[in-house]
Design an enzyme around this catalytic site. Structure first.
Site, PDB file in Angstrom:
ATOM      1  N   GLU A  79      -5.210  -4.807  10.722  1.00 31.72           N
ATOM      2  CA  GLU A  79      -4.180  -3.783  10.912  1.00 31.72           C
ATOM      3  C   GLU A  79      -4.426  -3.057  12.233  1.00 31.72           C
ATOM      4  OE1 GLU A  79      -2.326  -2.513   6.899  1.00 31.72           O
ATOM      5  OE2 GLU A  79      -4.042  -1.233   7.262  1.00 31.72           O
ATOM      6  N   GLY A  87       2.949  -0.973   4.316  1.00 33.25           N
ATOM      7  CA  GLY A  87       3.051   0.450   4.005  1.00 33.25           C
ATOM      8  C   GLY A  87       4.501   0.817   3.751  1.00 33.25           C
ATOM      9  N   GLY A  88       5.165   1.358   4.764  1.00 38.60           N
ATOM     10  CA  GLY A  88       6.531   1.877   4.637  1.00 38.60           C
ATOM     11  C   GLY A  88       7.500   0.962   3.894  1.00 38.60           C
ATOM     12  N   GLY A 108       2.773   2.368  10.832  1.00 37.14           N
ATOM     13  CA  GLY A 108       3.735   3.454  10.665  1.00 37.14           C
ATOM     14  C   GLY A 108       4.440   3.868  11.942  1.00 37.14           C
ATOM     15  N   SER A 145       3.691  -2.082  10.395  1.00 36.11           N
ATOM     16  CA  SER A 145       5.142  -2.170  10.608  1.00 36.11           C
ATOM     17  C   SER A 145       5.713  -3.540  10.264  1.00 36.11           C
ATOM     18  CB  SER A 145       5.506  -1.758  12.042  1.00 36.11           C
ATOM     19  OG  SER A 145       5.132  -0.405  12.267  1.00 36.11           O
ATOM     20  N   HIS A 177      -9.517   1.305   5.123  1.00 33.05           N
ATOM     21  CA  HIS A 177      -8.225   1.494   5.799  1.00 33.05           C
ATOM     22  C   HIS A 177      -8.397   2.432   6.994  1.00 33.05           C
ATOM     23  CE1 HIS A 177      -4.060   2.576   6.552  1.00 33.05           C
ATOM     24  NE2 HIS A 177      -3.748   1.469   5.923  1.00 33.05           N
ATOM     25  N   GLU A 204      -6.702   4.818   7.989  1.00 36.57           N
ATOM     26  CA  GLU A 204      -6.486   6.242   7.671  1.00 36.57           C
ATOM     27  C   GLU A 204      -7.747   6.837   7.042  1.00 36.57           C
ATOM     28  OE1 GLU A 204      -2.811   5.531   5.583  1.00 36.57           O
ATOM     29  OE2 GLU A 204      -1.915   4.960   7.494  1.00 36.57           O
ATOM     30  N   ASN A 233       0.878  -1.175   0.000  1.00 38.78           N
ATOM     31  CA  ASN A 233       0.000   0.000   0.000  1.00 38.78           C
ATOM     32  C   ASN A 233       0.914   1.222   0.000  1.00 38.78           C
ATOM     33  OD1 ASN A 233      -1.793   2.046   0.480  1.00 38.78           O
ATOM     34  ND2 ASN A 233      -2.412   1.346   2.529  1.00 38.78           N
ATOM     35  N   TRP A 234       1.051   1.824  -1.162  1.00 34.55           N
ATOM     36  CA  TRP A 234       1.997   2.941  -1.295  1.00 34.55           C
ATOM     37  C   TRP A 234       1.450   4.239  -0.703  1.00 34.55           C
ATOM     38  CZ3 TRP A 234       3.980   2.152  -7.071  1.00 34.55           C
ATOM     39  CH2 TRP A 234       4.690   0.944  -7.131  1.00 34.55           C
ATOM     40  N   LYS A 235       0.187   4.237  -0.305  1.00 34.65           N
ATOM     41  CA  LYS A 235      -0.450   5.422   0.289  1.00 34.65           C
ATOM     42  C   LYS A 235      -0.194   6.649  -0.591  1.00 34.65           C
ATOM     43  CE  LYS A 235      -0.183   3.180   4.757  1.00 34.65           C
ATOM     44  NZ  LYS A 235      -0.025   3.263   6.206  1.00 34.65           N
TER      45      LYS A 235
HETATM   46  P1  13P Z   1       3.163   0.417   7.740  1.00 35.34           P
HETATM   47  O1  13P Z   1       3.663  -0.877   7.115  1.00 35.34           O
HETATM   48  O2  13P Z   1       3.895   1.617   7.258  1.00 35.34           O
HETATM   49  O3  13P Z   1       3.053   0.308   9.214  1.00 35.34           O
HETATM   50  O4  13P Z   1       1.658   0.604   7.189  1.00 35.34           O
HETATM   51  C1  13P Z   1       0.758  -0.440   7.280  1.00 35.34           C
HETATM   52  C2  13P Z   1      -0.462  -0.081   6.526  1.00 35.34           C
HETATM   53  O5  13P Z   1      -1.196   0.808   6.904  1.00 35.34           O
HETATM   54  C3  13P Z   1      -0.734  -0.810   5.285  1.00 35.34           C
HETATM   55  O6  13P Z   1      -2.026  -0.551   4.822  1.00 35.34           O
END
Ligand code: 13P
Length: 249
Positions: free
Chosen positions: A166, A233-234, A172, A212, A94, A96, A9-11
């Site tokens: 999640e 994510g990251g 993050g 993470s 998600h 967010e 997920n590149w956000k």
């Molecule tokens: P991180 O891997 O950066 O913690 O993000 C997880 C995430 O929200 C994937 O959708």
């Protein structure tokens, strides 16, 4: 046997040229993947990333979708638009989106139904905040998210969905859930699916972990009985980091 899915997920990261470059690197780096590999770039990058991964093992996902088929919804993107761009998966609900953009169980449910109608595979995100975990509400929050998302879905539809657990406190933050903490919630969600549907649905739905996840903790998490992949994510923003997770499957 459930196939594992590792989705990036590149956000809100990567411009179009950057996304194309990263997608090409991921195709190359994950050639020998034993799991399904999915990339979820921002909307404006979808078409270019679709070309970059065409003919490869890598699949395309989007980060959200609107539930209406078409019309006057400025700023929104429909399932048909996503399909026409080569998208197969779509992340829905998600944390967010829930935290910053008023996503609730009802909108999640509408989006899930729209995605299924269009032949997209929804990746439905559920998970508790730190405050909820500390108040002992992890299971009730996850149950509420799962029941809300699957409201009115047939067992056939349910079998075409993916869940991503999640925990919000792990997203993050570098604070990853321990394999035991994650497995406990995954097993709970699987039992819940069994009580909402039946044992086949419960055993058939892939449940990813997100929060993470990195190359150095992926192996242990992915080794848990009920963890069927990761939503990253990251660590999905660099091909080598992502490769390390994919090869842990
Ligand atoms: P991180 O891997 O950066 O913690 O993000 C997880 C995430 O929200 C994937 O959708």
């Amino acid at each position: 046997m459930r196939k594992k899915i590792i989705a990036g997920n590149w956000k809100m990261n990567k411009t179009v040229p950057e996304a194309v470059q990263l997608a090409r690197e991921v195709v190359e780096a994950t050639k020998n993947a034993a799991c399904e590999v999915v990339l979820c770039p921002g909307y404006v990058c979808l078409v270019s990333v679709a070309s970059a991964i065409q003919g490869s093992h890598v699949k395309l996902g989007a980060q959200d979708v609107h539930w209406e088929e078409k019309g006057a919804f400025t700023g929104k993107v429909s399932c048909a638009m996503l399909k026409s761009a080569g998208v197969e998966y779509v992340i829905i609900g998600h944390s967010e989106q829930r935290t910053y953009f008023h996503e609730c169980n009802e909108t999640v449910n509408r989006k899930v139904k729209a995605a299924l109608r269009a032949g997209l595979i929804p990746i439905i995100c559920v998970g508790e905040t730190l405050q909820e975990r500390e108040a002992g509400r992890t299971e009730s929050v996850c149950e509420d998210h799962v029941r809300g998302a699957y409201q009115g879905l047939s067992r056939q539809d349910a079998l075409r969905t993916v869940i991503a657990y999640e925990p919000v406190w792990a997203i993050g933050t570098g604070k990853v859930a321990t394999p035991e903490q994650a497995q406990e919630v995954h097993a709970f969600i699987r039992r819940l699916l069994g009580s909402m549907y039946d044992s086949e649905v419960s055993a058939g739905i892939q449940i990813q972990y997100g929060g993470s996840m990195k190359a150095d903790n992926a192996g242990e998490l992915l080794g848990q009985k009920d963890i069927d992949g990761g939503l990253i994510g990251g660590a999905s923003l660099q091909a080598q980091d992502f490769k390390g997770i994919v090869l842990s499957c």
